[in-house]
Design a protein around this motif. Structure first.
Motif, PDB file in Angstrom:
ATOM      1  N   TYR A   5       0.815  -1.212   0.000  1.00 17.25           N
ATOM      2  CA  TYR A   5       0.000   0.000   0.000  1.00 17.25           C
ATOM      3  C   TYR A   5       0.852   1.267   0.000  1.00 17.25           C
ATOM      4  CZ  TYR A   5      -3.802  -3.162   1.276  1.00 17.25           C
ATOM      5  OH  TYR A   5      -4.730  -4.169   1.292  1.00 17.25           O
ATOM      6  N   GLY A   6       0.342   2.290  -0.670  1.00 12.49           N
ATOM      7  CA  GLY A   6       0.966   3.606  -0.615  1.00 12.49           C
ATOM      8  C   GLY A   6       2.306   3.715  -1.304  1.00 12.49           C
ATOM      9  N   VAL A   7       2.730   2.648  -2.016  1.00 12.24           N
ATOM     10  CA  VAL A   7       4.029   2.730  -2.692  1.00 12.24           C
ATOM     11  C   VAL A   7       3.853   3.538  -3.972  1.00 12.24           C
ATOM     12  CG1 VAL A   7       4.954   0.564  -1.765  1.00 12.24           C
ATOM     13  CG2 VAL A   7       3.623   0.519  -3.855  1.00 12.24           C
ATOM     14  N   PRO A   8       4.855   4.319  -4.351  1.00  7.60           N
ATOM     15  CA  PRO A   8       4.721   5.120  -5.581  1.00  7.60           C
ATOM     16  C   PRO A   8       4.469   4.212  -6.783  1.00  7.60           C
ATOM     17  CG  PRO A   8       6.655   5.790  -4.326  1.00  7.60           C
ATOM     18  CD  PRO A   8       6.145   4.532  -3.685  1.00  7.60           C
ATOM     19  N   ARG A   9       3.546   4.622  -7.628  1.00  3.51           N
ATOM     20  CA  ARG A   9       3.236   3.851  -8.836  1.00  3.51           C
ATOM     21  C   ARG A   9       4.231   4.174  -9.932  1.00  3.51           C
ATOM     22  NH1 ARG A   9      -3.067   5.180 -10.061  1.00  3.51           N
ATOM     23  NH2 ARG A   9      -4.014   3.446  -8.962  1.00  3.51           N
ATOM     24  N   ALA A 133      -8.337  -3.572  12.629  1.00  2.00           N
ATOM     25  CA  ALA A 133      -7.027  -4.088  13.070  1.00  2.00           C
ATOM     26  C   ALA A 133      -6.013  -2.967  13.332  1.00  2.00           C
ATOM     27  CB  ALA A 133      -6.482  -5.050  12.017  1.00  2.00           C
ATOM     28  N   GLN A 134      -6.443  -1.702  13.174  1.00  2.00           N
ATOM     29  CA  GLN A 134      -5.574  -0.525  13.385  1.00  2.00           C
ATOM     30  C   GLN A 134      -4.331  -0.551  12.488  1.00  2.00           C
ATOM     31  OE1 GLN A 134      -4.905   0.582  17.495  1.00  2.00           O
ATOM     32  NE2 GLN A 134      -6.869  -0.250  18.155  1.00  2.00           N
ATOM     33  N   LYS A 135      -4.516  -0.967  11.227  1.00  6.36           N
ATOM     34  CA  LYS A 135      -3.409  -0.933  10.251  1.00  6.36           C
ATOM     35  C   LYS A 135      -3.469   0.414   9.556  1.00  6.36           C
ATOM     36  CE  LYS A 135      -2.966  -5.778   8.847  1.00  6.36           C
ATOM     37  NZ  LYS A 135      -3.226  -6.659   7.701  1.00  6.36           N
ATOM     38  N   THR A 136      -2.446   1.221   9.721  1.00  8.19           N
ATOM     39  CA  THR A 136      -2.532   2.596   9.219  1.00  8.19           C
ATOM     40  C   THR A 136      -1.327   3.019   8.376  1.00  8.19           C
ATOM     41  OG1 THR A 136      -1.451   3.504  11.183  1.00  8.19           O
ATOM     42  CG2 THR A 136      -3.862   3.303  11.262  1.00  8.19           C
ATOM     43  N   LEU A 137      -1.542   4.107   7.650  1.00 12.66           N
ATOM     44  CA  LEU A 137      -0.485   4.745   6.855  1.00 12.66           C
ATOM     45  C   LEU A 137      -0.734   6.248   6.931  1.00 12.66           C
ATOM     46  CD1 LEU A 137       1.650   4.979   4.502  1.00 12.66           C
ATOM     47  CD2 LEU A 137      -0.247   4.655   2.921  1.00 12.66           C
ATOM     48  N   GLU A 138       0.263   7.004   7.339  1.00 14.45           N
ATOM     49  CA  GLU A 138       0.068   8.456   7.365  1.00 14.45           C
ATOM     50  C   GLU A 138       0.143   8.992   5.939  1.00 14.45           C
ATOM     51  OE1 GLU A 138       1.822  12.671   8.998  1.00 14.45           O
ATOM     52  OE2 GLU A 138       2.536  10.859  10.004  1.00 14.45           O
ATOM     53  N   ILE A 139      -0.893   9.767   5.561  1.00  9.71           N
ATOM     54  CA  ILE A 139      -0.942  10.321   4.200  1.00  9.71           C
ATOM     55  C   ILE A 139      -0.061  11.561   4.146  1.00  9.71           C
ATOM     56  CG2 ILE A 139      -2.465  11.204   2.386  1.00  9.71           C
ATOM     57  CD1 ILE A 139      -3.180   8.333   3.161  1.00  9.71           C
ATOM     58  N   GLY A 151      -7.094   6.329 -11.089  1.00 10.42           N
ATOM     59  CA  GLY A 151      -8.176   5.419 -10.707  1.00 10.42           C
ATOM     60  C   GLY A 151      -7.771   4.474  -9.590  1.00 10.42           C
ATOM     61  N   GLY A 152      -8.684   3.565  -9.260  1.00 12.79           N
ATOM     62  CA  GLY A 152      -8.397   2.522  -8.271  1.00 12.79           C
ATOM     63  C   GLY A 152      -8.509   2.979  -6.830  1.00 12.79           C
ATOM     64  N   TYR A 153      -8.330   2.004  -5.938  1.00 10.50           N
ATOM     65  CA  TYR A 153      -8.292   2.271  -4.482  1.00 10.50           C
ATOM     66  C   TYR A 153      -6.991   1.730  -3.903  1.00 10.50           C
ATOM     67  CZ  TYR A 153     -13.225   3.606  -3.670  1.00 10.50           C
ATOM     68  OH  TYR A 153     -14.436   4.256  -3.613  1.00 10.50           O
ATOM     69  N   ASP A 154      -5.989   1.512  -4.795  1.00  8.82           N
ATOM     70  CA  ASP A 154      -4.809   0.755  -4.363  1.00  8.82           C
ATOM     71  C   ASP A 154      -3.862   1.503  -3.439  1.00  8.82           C
ATOM     72  OD1 ASP A 154      -4.673   2.081  -6.905  1.00  8.82           O
ATOM     73  OD2 ASP A 154      -2.665   1.291  -7.175  1.00  8.82           O
ATOM     74  N   MET A 155      -4.068   2.814  -3.253  1.00 11.51           N
ATOM     75  CA  MET A 155      -3.204   3.532  -2.296  1.00 11.51           C
ATOM     76  C   MET A 155      -3.423   2.977  -0.883  1.00 11.51           C
ATOM     77  SD  MET A 155      -2.694   7.589  -1.691  1.00 11.51           S
ATOM     78  CE  MET A 155      -4.170   7.977  -0.778  1.00 11.51           C
TER      79      MET A 155
END
Length: 576
Positions: A5-9, A133-139, A151-155
């Motif tokens: 998740y959140g990796v640069p495309r 599950a409290q799995k998070t990523l700071e935006i 598009g997508g929800y892959d972030m």
């Protein structure tokens, strides 16, 4: 953080160009001061369900509408918020992905940082599972950089589960308290926003400080009511599908020997099929709402199509394109009743192998009549919200097969003089779901993200971010918020002789309005579309140049700006 998740495309040239596009903001969202005007108390559209809703949502029902105002607006009793302490906001994707979802996150991130650089936006990874599950990523800007206008929800990823059990609701509250969240923003459709309303109510009752905000994002376009004109993703889906349909129309016209049966996404409401028909002019579209209203059987629909094929053959046309919504199977009375019986047996724990032997006599007769492939698909386990797995039920193949059988029969009897009937079947679903969003969806989603910040700055809980007057240029869009509980209805249904049950309040799917202007427009053109080939190709989705600023036809022909009409009424009353 999960590594996926959140990796640069890795972006193509077109995608890179898209990341540079900066959506604008309507005047009411510009600057760092939040100006909010409260309107009347918002009540349920159907007064019959109001007492049930107010009883189920005592803390969040009956709250006022909120309008966000531009700096120049002269409204003496507006609340002006100029102090913006640092906030911690959580955001989660719920439900199926819809083009434009990433721009909601971008808009919210820009808004909270513009008002206080120390504020934090925390994304939950893997949808509701990540929330619990409290799995998070700071935006951060770095995380967002390759997801803007994409598009997508892959972030962040998503799930389509509901937050409906007491255990899940309490788990969500525990997460919000553990992470000290000032607000939780839920991105999704009717089911997700019903969950958001329940969370807001539970949080208020438990005196949990986290405010809950919903955002209308669903490609089906079925989250429509007096406050929500359309949803993020609907425009993109319809544009991408309309081009695919138009390509089929061109192919049919060139080969002159195939009938294309195309099933569209759209769950139980036929908004996508209606909009695509208005954009591409296929020969025929069968809307679930028409079928339900006229109580048409599978044989009635087959006869309708066969008569159309015969009428076209008399004009020496042995080709055509027919659109079918995904939810049609649930609009056909006898198939719906069969599905209900099958679901009931699933609920009792009957194994798939034994279900057919336990059906009632009439259901068993219908089941045996249906082709083997459809039988297997009807037996699939229902979705998490107890609805049938509509994307897996190939209604278009069933209709094509029934029409072919009937046309061969007519050919033998000599009542049909055309050529042998050939059908090609398609399901347009996943081709459009991951599409890059249209310019309209990019702008709309980004603006909704900013509206979410205004809602939490105003301290509101249990509200949905709304933007109205969408058919006008962006600088005339009206931004506000409406309590989700005021969008709810209570479905009543009967089981057995004269028993009535009252269902739980929920935000229900809005059906196509058969008295609306969009449907009227479809009907006006239906006979010329059927007999003439007036196919229209809107072309591929454009981000700039011709067609880039086109909006859904069904949005532009309807007068849905409820907030605007209230404003006009207020102005007239003041003059009086």
């Amino acid at each position: 953080m999960d590594s996926d998740y959140g990796v640069p495309r890795e972006l193509s040239e077109v995608q890179q160009n898209r990341t540079l596009y900066q959506p604008e903001l309507p005047p009411c969202l510009q600057g760092t001061t939040v100006r909010v005007e409260y309107g009347d108390v918002a009540i349920a559209a159907d007064p019959a369900g109001a007492h049930v809703i107010s009883h189920a949502y005592p803390h969040t029902y009956g709250q006022p509408l909120a309008h966000f105002l531009r700096k120049a607006a002269n409204v003496p009793d507006a609340k002006v918020i100029s102090e913006h302490p640092a906030v911690r906001v959580g955001i989660v994707f719920c439900g199926r992905q819809s083009p434009g979802g990433h721009n909601v996150i971008w808009g919210l991130h820009e808004a909270i940082k513009a008002h206080n650089v120390n504020s934090k936006l925390i994304g939950f990874l893997g949808g509701t599972d990540g929330l619990l599950a409290q799995k998070t990523l700071e935006i951060t800007n770095e995380v967002l950089s390759s997801y803007k206008n994409q598009g997508g929800y892959d972030m962040l990823g998503r799930t389509k589960d509901q937050i409906r059990t007491t255990e899940q609701v309490n788990g969500a509250m525990a997460t919000c308290q553990a992470l000290k969240l000032d607000a939780l923003v839920i991105i999704g459709g009717v089911t997700s926003n019903t969950d958001a309303a329940q969370l807001a109510e539970t949080f208020a009752e438990a005196k949990c400080a986290t405010k809950v905000v919903g955002v209308p994002v669903t490609l089906n376009g079925d989250l429509k009511n007096q406050f929500v004109e359309t949803t993020v993703g609907f425009d993109t889906i319809c544009k991408v599908n309309s081009q695919l349909i138009s390509n089929m129309c061109t192919d049919a016209l060139s080969a002159e020997k195939y009938y294309y049966f195309i099933r569209m996404m759209g769950r139980k409401a036929s908004h996508v099929a209606l909009e695509c028909a208005l954009q591409s002019h296929p020969n025929m579209v069968i809307l679930g709402e028409e079928v339900a209203a006229s109580k048409l059987t599978i044989f009635d629909i087959t006869k309708q199509i066969c008569d159309a094929v015969q009428a076209r053959a008399e004009k020496d046309k042995n080709h055509g394109v027919i659109l079918i919504p995904e939810g049609l199977v649930e609009s056909i009375p006898e198939l719906y009743a069969l599905l209900q019986e099958i679901n009931g047996l699933h609920g009792k724990g009957v194994s798939v192998e034994n279900i057919s032997s336990q059906l009632s006599p009439w259901a068993s007769a219908l089941f045996e009549f249906l082709p083997q492939f459809i039988r297997q698909q009807l037996l699939l386990r229902p979705e998490s919200d107890d609805s049938a797995q509509l994307s897996q039920i190939e209604t278009e193949k069933l209709l094509a097969q029934l029409v072919e059988t009937e046309m061969n029969k007519r050919l033998k009897e000599g009542t049909y003089k055309g050529k042998k009937f050939n059908a090609i079947c398609h399901f347009f679903g996943y081709q459009a779901r991951g599409a890059m969003p249209s310019k309209f969806d990019c702008d709309y989603a980004y603006v909704l993200g900013h509206v979410c910040y205004h809602i939490l700055a105003a301290g509101l809980n249990g509200y949905m971010a709304t933007v109205t007057n969408l058919k006008s240029p962006l600088n005339k869009w009206r931004c506000g918020a409406a309590p989700i509980s005021s969008m709810m209805t209570v479905k009543r249904w009967s089981r057995g002789p004269a028993t009535t049950q009252i269902g739980k309040p929920a935000v229900h799917m809005a059906s196509v309005d058969l008295r609306g202007k969009a449907y009227e427009m479809l009907r006006q053109n239906s006979s010329s579309c059927l007999l003439e080939d007036i196919y229209r190709n809107p072309g591929p989705l454009q981000f700039e140049g011709p067609g880039a600023d086109a909006k859904p036809i069904s949005l532009c022909v309807e007068d849905q700006d409820y907030m605007g009409r209230i404003k006009k009424l207020q102005e007239y009353l003041e003059k009086v």
